[in-house]
Design a protein around this motif. Structure first.
Motif, PDB file in Angstrom:
ATOM      1  N   MET A   1      40.475  38.315  29.818  1.00 53.72           N
ATOM      2  CA  MET A   1      39.223  38.692  30.443  1.00 53.72           C
ATOM      3  C   MET A   1      39.382  40.083  31.035  1.00 53.72           C
ATOM      4  O   MET A   1      39.990  40.242  32.095  1.00 53.72           O
ATOM      5  N   PRO A   2      38.884  41.109  30.375  1.00 53.83           N
ATOM      6  CA  PRO A   2      39.123  42.486  30.797  1.00 53.83           C
ATOM      7  C   PRO A   2      38.513  42.785  32.161  1.00 53.83           C
ATOM      8  O   PRO A   2      37.394  42.377  32.473  1.00 53.83           O
ATOM      9  N   GLU A   3      39.275  43.519  32.963  1.00 53.80           N
ATOM     10  CA  GLU A   3      38.732  44.034  34.217  1.00 53.80           C
ATOM     11  C   GLU A   3      37.810  45.201  33.906  1.00 53.80           C
ATOM     12  O   GLU A   3      38.099  46.023  33.027  1.00 53.80           O
ATOM     13  N   VAL A   4      36.689  45.270  34.593  1.00 59.73           N
ATOM     14  CA  VAL A   4      35.760  46.382  34.412  1.00 59.73           C
ATOM     15  C   VAL A   4      35.402  46.947  35.781  1.00 59.73           C
ATOM     16  O   VAL A   4      35.370  46.236  36.781  1.00 59.73           O
ATOM     17  N   ILE A   5      35.170  48.237  35.808  1.00 60.50           N
ATOM     18  CA  ILE A   5      34.672  48.941  36.983  1.00 60.50           C
ATOM     19  C   ILE A   5      33.421  49.691  36.544  1.00 60.50           C
ATOM     20  O   ILE A   5      33.446  50.435  35.560  1.00 60.50           O
ATOM     21  N   PHE A   6      32.328  49.481  37.259  1.00 55.35           N
ATOM     22  CA  PHE A   6      31.096  50.170  36.872  1.00 55.35           C
ATOM     23  C   PHE A   6      30.396  50.690  38.124  1.00 55.35           C
ATOM     24  O   PHE A   6      30.637  50.218  39.244  1.00 55.35           O
ATOM     25  N   ALA A   7      29.544  51.679  37.929  1.00 55.58           N
ATOM     26  CA  ALA A   7      28.878  52.330  39.049  1.00 55.58           C
ATOM     27  C   ALA A   7      27.808  51.422  39.638  1.00 55.58           C
ATOM     28  O   ALA A   7      26.939  50.914  38.920  1.00 55.58           O
ATOM     29  N   GLY A   8      27.878  51.225  40.956  1.00 50.03           N
ATOM     30  CA  GLY A   8      26.869  50.448  41.663  1.00 50.03           C
ATOM     31  C   GLY A   8      26.035  51.331  42.564  1.00 50.03           C
ATOM     32  O   GLY A   8      26.259  52.539  42.647  1.00 50.03           O
ATOM     33  N   PRO A   9      25.074  50.757  43.266  1.00 52.74           N
ATOM     34  CA  PRO A   9      24.197  51.553  44.134  1.00 52.74           C
ATOM     35  C   PRO A   9      24.932  52.253  45.275  1.00 52.74           C
ATOM     36  O   PRO A   9      24.490  53.298  45.751  1.00 52.74           O
ATOM     37  N   GLU A  10      26.067  51.672  45.738  1.00 49.95           N
ATOM     38  CA  GLU A  10      26.810  52.249  46.857  1.00 49.95           C
ATOM     39  C   GLU A  10      28.257  52.545  46.491  1.00 49.95           C
ATOM     40  O   GLU A  10      29.140  52.537  47.343  1.00 49.95           O
ATOM     41  N   GLY A  11      28.506  52.819  45.228  1.00 46.79           N
ATOM     42  CA  GLY A  11      29.873  53.077  44.777  1.00 46.79           C
ATOM     43  C   GLY A  11      30.259  52.118  43.675  1.00 46.79           C
ATOM     44  O   GLY A  11      29.440  51.373  43.152  1.00 46.79           O
ATOM     45  N   ARG A  12      31.524  52.130  43.334  1.00 44.33           N
ATOM     46  CA  ARG A  12      31.965  51.324  42.200  1.00 44.33           C
ATOM     47  C   ARG A  12      31.910  49.826  42.522  1.00 44.33           C
ATOM     48  O   ARG A  12      32.065  49.408  43.677  1.00 44.33           O
ATOM     49  N   LEU A  13      31.699  49.036  41.480  1.00 45.50           N
ATOM     50  CA  LEU A  13      31.731  47.583  41.571  1.00 45.50           C
ATOM     51  C   LEU A  13      32.793  47.071  40.613  1.00 45.50           C
ATOM     52  O   LEU A  13      32.928  47.571  39.493  1.00 45.50           O
ATOM     53  N   GLU A  14      33.522  46.079  41.060  1.00 47.39           N
ATOM     54  CA  GLU A  14      34.631  45.500  40.297  1.00 47.39           C
ATOM     55  C   GLU A  14      34.177  44.201  39.636  1.00 47.39           C
ATOM     56  O   GLU A  14      33.524  43.368  40.276  1.00 47.39           O
ATOM     57  N   GLY A  15      34.526  44.031  38.361  1.00 43.55           N
ATOM     58  CA  GLY A  15      34.136  42.801  37.685  1.00 43.55           C
ATOM     59  C   GLY A  15      35.131  42.358  36.633  1.00 43.55           C
ATOM     60  O   GLY A  15      36.156  43.002  36.396  1.00 43.55           O
ATOM     61  N   ARG A  16      34.803  41.233  36.023  1.00 40.96           N
ATOM     62  CA  ARG A  16      35.533  40.708  34.871  1.00 40.96           C
ATOM     63  C   ARG A  16      34.508  40.436  33.781  1.00 40.96           C
ATOM     64  O   ARG A  16      33.476  39.809  34.038  1.00 40.96           O
ATOM     65  N   TYR A  17      34.818  40.883  32.581  1.00 37.49           N
ATOM     66  CA  TYR A  17      33.858  40.811  31.480  1.00 37.49           C
ATOM     67  C   TYR A  17      34.486  40.154  30.264  1.00 37.49           C
ATOM     68  O   TYR A  17      35.622  40.458  29.896  1.00 37.49           O
ATOM     69  N   GLN A  18      33.740  39.244  29.666  1.00 34.71           N
ATOM     70  CA  GLN A  18      34.158  38.602  28.422  1.00 34.71           C
ATOM     71  C   GLN A  18      33.136  38.925  27.341  1.00 34.71           C
ATOM     72  O   GLN A  18      31.952  38.621  27.495  1.00 34.71           O
ATOM     73  N   LYS A  19      33.582  39.554  26.278  1.00 41.20           N
ATOM     74  CA  LYS A  19      32.695  39.888  25.177  1.00 41.20           C
ATOM     75  C   LYS A  19      32.188  38.627  24.506  1.00 41.20           C
ATOM     76  O   LYS A  19      32.896  37.629  24.398  1.00 41.20           O
TER      77      LYS A  19
END
Length: 221
Positions: A1-19
Motif C-alpha cells: 500500500m504505497p504512501e502518498v503525500i498530496f497538497a491539502g488546503p493547509e499544507g501536505r496531507l499524508e495518506g495510503r493509496y491502493q490502485k
C-alpha cells in the motif's frame, strides 16, 4: 500500500493509496475518527474498510486529517477537515479520471465528515458510516440525503446511544430511489474493538449487495 503525500488546503496531507483493478475502477475514500482523541488513518476499523474496498477492485485512499501524523495544519472543528476530505477526493479522482462512481466510508467523526461530503459531491453513490454520533454532531444537513448508504452502530456504545443514531436515520429524508439503512451490532461498543469481525460482516454484506445492483438501478443515477 504505497504512501502518498498530496497538497491539502493547509499544507501536505499524508495518506495510503491502493490502485484499483482495471482502468475504470471505482474509487473509495476512508475517513478516520476524531483527530483530538487518537483518530488516525491507521485506526483498525478504517484499515479493515480500506482493504474491504481494495479486495473488491476499488482504488482506495485513506489519509490523515490536518494535524495528524505527517499531515500539516491544525484541528479545525470539522470545517477544515471537510476541506481536507474534499481535497483528498479530488486527488483520488485525479489518479482515476475514468472512475464510474465513488463511495465514502467514515468512522465516528469521520462519518460526520463523510456524510457532509456526499451532500456536496453527486458522484458519491454510496456510503458506510460507523458510530455516527447523532448526539454530538448535527446531521440535519441530510435534507434530503442524495445517496444510499448504511449507518452501523454498536449496541453498547456509551459515547453515543444507538437509539439516538437510529432516530436520526429514521428522520433522514432521502431523494427518490435512495435509502439510508441502520444496522446494530449486538454487544459492540463505540469502537467495535471486540466486535470488529461482526462489524465487517455487516459492512461487507451491504457493500456486496449494493455492488450486485446495475448502475442504472435504484441506487445510481
Amino acid at each position: 500500500m504505497p504512501e502518498v503525500i498530496f497538497a491539502g488546503p493547509e499544507g501536505r496531507l499524508e495518506g495510503r493509496y491502493q490502485k484499483g483493478k482495471g482502468e475504470n475502477a471505482p474509487i473509495a475514500l476512508i475517513l478516520h475518527p476524531h483527530p483530538q482523541f487518537g483518530g488516525t488513518m491507521n485506526n483498525k476499523l478504517c484499515y479493515e474498510m480500506y482493504h474491504m474496498f481494495a479486495r473488491r477492485g476499488f482504488a482506495v485512499l485513506r489519509f490523515n486529517f490536518r494535524g495528524v501524523g505527517r499531515s500539516q495544519g491544525e484541528y479545525d472543528q470539522g470545517q477544515g477537515e471537510l476541506s481536507d476530505a474534499a481535497t483528498a477526493l479530488d486527488y483520488l479522482q485525479s489518479l482515476n479520471p475514468n472512475a464510474p462512481f465513488v463511495w465514502v466510508a467514515g468512522f465516528s467523526f469521520g462519518s460526520w465528515i463523510g456524510m457532509q461530503l456526499l451532500m456536496r459531491r453527486p458522484e458519491i453513490v454510496g456510503f458506510i458510516s460507523a458510530s455516527a454520533c447523532a448526539n454530538l454532531y448535527d446531521f440535519t444537513f441530510l435534507a434530503p440525503c442524495p445517496s444510499s448508504g448504511i449507518v452501523i452502530h454498536g449496541e453498547n456504545d456509551r459515547i453515543c446511544p444507538w437509539q439516538e443514531t437510529e432516530d436520526m436515520v429514521a428522520k433522514t429524508r432521502t431523494q427518490k430511489g435512495r435509502k439510508v439503512e441502520f444496522a446494530m451490532v449486538p454487544g459492540a461498543d463505540h469502537f467495535f474493538e471486540a466486535n470488529l469481525e461482526d462489524y465487517m460482516k455487516v459492512a461487507e454484506g451491504y457493500l456486496d449487495r449494493r455492488l450486485q445492483q446495475p448502475p442504472e438501478g435504484e441506487y445510481f443515477d
